[in-house]
Design an enzyme around this catalytic site. Structure first.
Site, short mmCIF file in Angstrom:
data_model
loop_
_atom_site.label_atom_id
_atom_site.label_comp_id
_atom_site.label_asym_id
_atom_site.label_seq_id
_atom_site.Cartn_x
_atom_site.Cartn_y
_atom_site.Cartn_z
N ARG A 114 5.52 7.20 22.39
CA ARG A 114 4.62 6.42 21.53
C ARG A 114 5.26 6.05 20.18
O ARG A 114 4.57 5.74 19.22
CB ARG A 114 3.29 7.13 21.29
CG ARG A 114 2.53 7.41 22.56
CD ARG A 114 1.06 7.61 22.30
NE ARG A 114 0.35 7.84 23.54
CZ ARG A 114 0.13 9.03 24.06
NH1 ARG A 114 0.55 10.11 23.43
NH2 ARG A 114 -0.52 9.16 25.18
N LYS A 136 10.54 -7.87 14.88
CA LYS A 136 10.32 -8.38 16.25
C LYS A 136 11.23 -7.60 17.19
O LYS A 136 12.44 -7.57 16.98
CB LYS A 136 10.64 -9.87 16.34
CG LYS A 136 9.52 -10.77 15.85
CD LYS A 136 9.82 -12.23 16.16
CE LYS A 136 8.68 -13.13 15.72
NZ LYS A 136 9.00 -14.57 15.86
N GLU A 178 20.86 -20.95 10.54
CA GLU A 178 19.62 -20.24 10.17
C GLU A 178 19.53 -20.10 8.64
O GLU A 178 18.44 -20.13 8.07
CB GLU A 178 19.54 -18.86 10.82
CG GLU A 178 19.48 -18.86 12.35
CD GLU A 178 18.11 -19.26 12.93
OE1 GLU A 178 17.14 -19.39 12.18
OE2 GLU A 178 18.06 -19.45 14.16
N LYS A 218 13.55 -14.35 4.18
CA LYS A 218 12.90 -13.91 5.42
C LYS A 218 11.96 -12.72 5.16
O LYS A 218 10.85 -12.66 5.69
CB LYS A 218 13.93 -13.57 6.51
CG LYS A 218 13.20 -13.16 7.77
CD LYS A 218 13.87 -13.37 9.08
CE LYS A 218 12.86 -13.04 10.18
NZ LYS A 218 13.42 -12.83 11.47
N GLU A 228 3.01 -13.22 12.69
CA GLU A 228 3.15 -14.66 12.90
C GLU A 228 1.82 -15.37 13.16
O GLU A 228 1.67 -16.15 14.10
CB GLU A 228 4.14 -14.92 14.07
CG GLU A 228 4.75 -16.30 14.00
CD GLU A 228 5.84 -16.53 15.04
OE1 GLU A 228 6.78 -15.73 15.10
OE2 GLU A 228 5.73 -17.51 15.78
N ARG A 232 4.52 -16.82 8.70
CA ARG A 232 5.76 -16.58 9.45
C ARG A 232 6.12 -17.77 10.35
O ARG A 232 7.28 -17.92 10.74
CB ARG A 232 5.65 -15.28 10.26
CG ARG A 232 6.96 -14.87 10.88
CD ARG A 232 6.96 -13.46 11.41
NE ARG A 232 8.26 -13.11 11.93
CZ ARG A 232 8.67 -11.89 12.18
NH1 ARG A 232 7.86 -10.88 11.92
NH2 ARG A 232 9.87 -11.65 12.65
N ASN A 236 9.77 -21.05 12.23
CA ASN A 236 9.97 -21.79 13.49
C ASN A 236 10.54 -23.18 13.26
O ASN A 236 10.83 -23.89 14.23
CB ASN A 236 8.64 -21.92 14.25
CG ASN A 236 8.15 -20.58 14.74
OD1 ASN A 236 8.94 -19.66 14.93
ND2 ASN A 236 6.85 -20.44 14.90
N HIS A 239 13.13 -24.83 15.54
CA HIS A 239 13.26 -24.02 16.74
C HIS A 239 12.48 -24.55 17.94
O HIS A 239 12.79 -24.22 19.07
CB HIS A 239 12.83 -22.57 16.46
CG HIS A 239 13.89 -21.81 15.71
ND1 HIS A 239 14.27 -22.15 14.44
CD2 HIS A 239 14.68 -20.76 16.08
CE1 HIS A 239 15.23 -21.32 14.04
NE2 HIS A 239 15.50 -20.47 15.02
N HIS A 243 15.02 -24.82 20.65
CA HIS A 243 14.94 -23.92 21.82
C HIS A 243 14.90 -24.73 23.11
O HIS A 243 15.48 -24.33 24.12
CB HIS A 243 13.68 -23.05 21.76
CG HIS A 243 13.89 -21.78 20.99
ND1 HIS A 243 12.86 -21.09 20.40
CD2 HIS A 243 15.01 -21.07 20.73
CE1 HIS A 243 13.34 -20.02 19.79
NE2 HIS A 243 14.65 -19.98 19.98
N HIS A 259 23.50 -21.16 19.68
CA HIS A 259 22.07 -21.18 19.31
C HIS A 259 21.89 -21.94 17.99
O HIS A 259 21.03 -22.80 17.86
CB HIS A 259 21.57 -19.74 19.19
CG HIS A 259 20.20 -19.63 18.59
ND1 HIS A 259 19.06 -19.97 19.28
CD2 HIS A 259 19.79 -19.24 17.35
CE1 HIS A 259 18.01 -19.79 18.49
NE2 HIS A 259 18.42 -19.35 17.32
N1 GLY Z 1 13.34 -15.53 14.08
C1 GLY Z 1 12.07 -15.93 13.61
C2 GLY Z 1 11.19 -14.78 13.26
O1 GLY Z 1 11.66 -13.64 13.16
O2 GLY Z 1 10.02 -14.96 13.08
#
Ligand code: GLY
Length: 362
Positions: A114, A136, A178, A218, A228, A232, A236, A239, A243, A259
């Site tokens: 956990r 993330k 980025e 960031k 997000e 957040r 994007n 992207h 993407h 990328h």
């Molecule tokens: N790479 C975008 C984010 O971490 O939200």
């Protein structure tokens, strides 16, 4: 509540700071595990140990972790090793690697018993300014990227610029896209600093001050909205189309385009959409196009294939009904989330990138 990680950007003399908190874990008799792959074991572990001026007192878990093995089978192997070495809820997992190792390591740690603490030592520029910040974590599932995961910020993220010395130019340039995004969405002065970089002198990209600026942007965004829901989404920018282009290239075995390069073309396309929606003046758009193109040239995509790129947006998590949800720009340094774009306009943006801009260059 999920909180943002504690980030430490170190210099050559700060090994003792890291050593002191690792010693604290040892003193509390907490087991330390280090997750790495053969490359980071060979290239990065010695750099870390040189900085600490000692060998790490930890159990190594070395597995062939890369994008194609960022899956549940690798998680099983890591969890099994943790059990074999009697890891408990007080154990700590150090993740030494790029975005893939940070993603899977964070996921494994967040689920094991956990949740155990994890500390990230991102070894690529992309991971230092992006993947290792904001919590993330994820693994790939059914051939789709990052389908299973959770928000679980590391206890600490420790940035050692020394790791970047071993990276190829292409990899640094990919992360640079980025960094440019960070300027475009949040800080006009940072953007100006970045576009004045001499890209032929690649060390200029790994300047500690620049890395710090990206980390700050960031971190500030993620601290306001880790999951997000709103703020957040600014990250994007570039992207959604980037993407879709990247997925198309992978489907057609043309993955040599990085990328970051795809994101840069995505930023050009999405700047075009910002102009279409009258959010951004044509003068500002042209400044953005010109600068992004000077670092990231347009590559060839056949008009017949635009449909395939747009098809990749079909399952985009940000889609709303028949329209697509984008983050666009209203100024250099100002992003606007939740902008609805029609399918037809996405085709226009692709024509602009892969035909109009290409023609302009001739
Ligand atoms: N790479 C975008 C984010 O971490 O939200």
């Amino acid at each position: 509540m999920t909180t943002i990680e504690n980030i430490l950007l170190t210099g050559k003399n700060e090994g003792q700071t890291i050593l002191s908190f690792l010693k604290k874990y040892n003193a509390e008799q907490r087991k330390i595990f280090v997750l790495c792959n053969p490359t980071t074991q060979k290239q990065c572990l010695p750099i870390l140990e040189q900085l600490l001026q000692t060998k790490l007192s930890a159990q190594l878990i070395v597995l062939p972790i890369e994008e194609s093995t960022k899956d549940i089978n690798t998680c099983n192997q890591i969890w099994k090793t943790l059990l074999d070495f009697q890891a408990d809820r007080k154990s700590v997992l150090l993740c030494l690697g790029g975005g893939v190792i940070c993603d899977i390591g964070g996921f494994v740690a967040a689920c094991f018993k956990r949740g155990i603490e994890h500390i990230l030592f991102p070894t690529t520029l992309m991971a230092q300014i992006d993947a290792a910040i904001g919590g993330k974590t994820a693994i790939n599932f059914c051939n789709e990227k990052n389908q299973i995961g959770l928000f679980a910020p590391a206890t600490r993220t420790i940035i050692l610029p020394e790791f970047l010395e071993t990276l190829p130019r292409q990899e640094l340039l990919s992360a640079f896209a980025e960094m440019l995004k960070h300027g475009l969405i949040a800080d006009r002065n940072y953007w100006k600093q970045l576009i004045n970089i001499n890209i032929n002198n690649i060390e200029e990209i790994t300047n500690k001050e620049l890395i710090l600026q990206s980390i700050k942007i960031k971190t500030t965004i993620c601290a306001k909205d880790i999951t997000e829901d709103n703020e957040r989404k600014k990250l994007n920018f570039g992207h959604t189309i980037g993407h879709a282009i990247e997925a198309y290239l992978l489907q057609h075995n043309a993955s040599r385009i990085t990328h970051g390069h795809c994101v840069a073309i995505g930023m050009i396309a999405e700047t075009f959409l910002s102009q279409q929606k009258r959010l951004l003046s044509s003068d500002k758009c042209n400044i953005i196009f010109q600068n992004l193109l000077s670092f990231f040239p347009i590559f060839d995509i056949r008009p017949n294939d635009y449909e395939k790129i747009v098809a990749n947006l079909q399952f985009d998590k940000k889609r709303v009904g028949a329209n697509y949800n984008f983050t666009l720009l209203s100024d250099i340094g100002v992003a606007e989330i939740n902008q609805q774009v029609e399918r037809e306009d996405i085709f226009k943006a692709l024509v602009f990138c892969f035909e109009t801009l290409k023609e302009r260059k001739k």
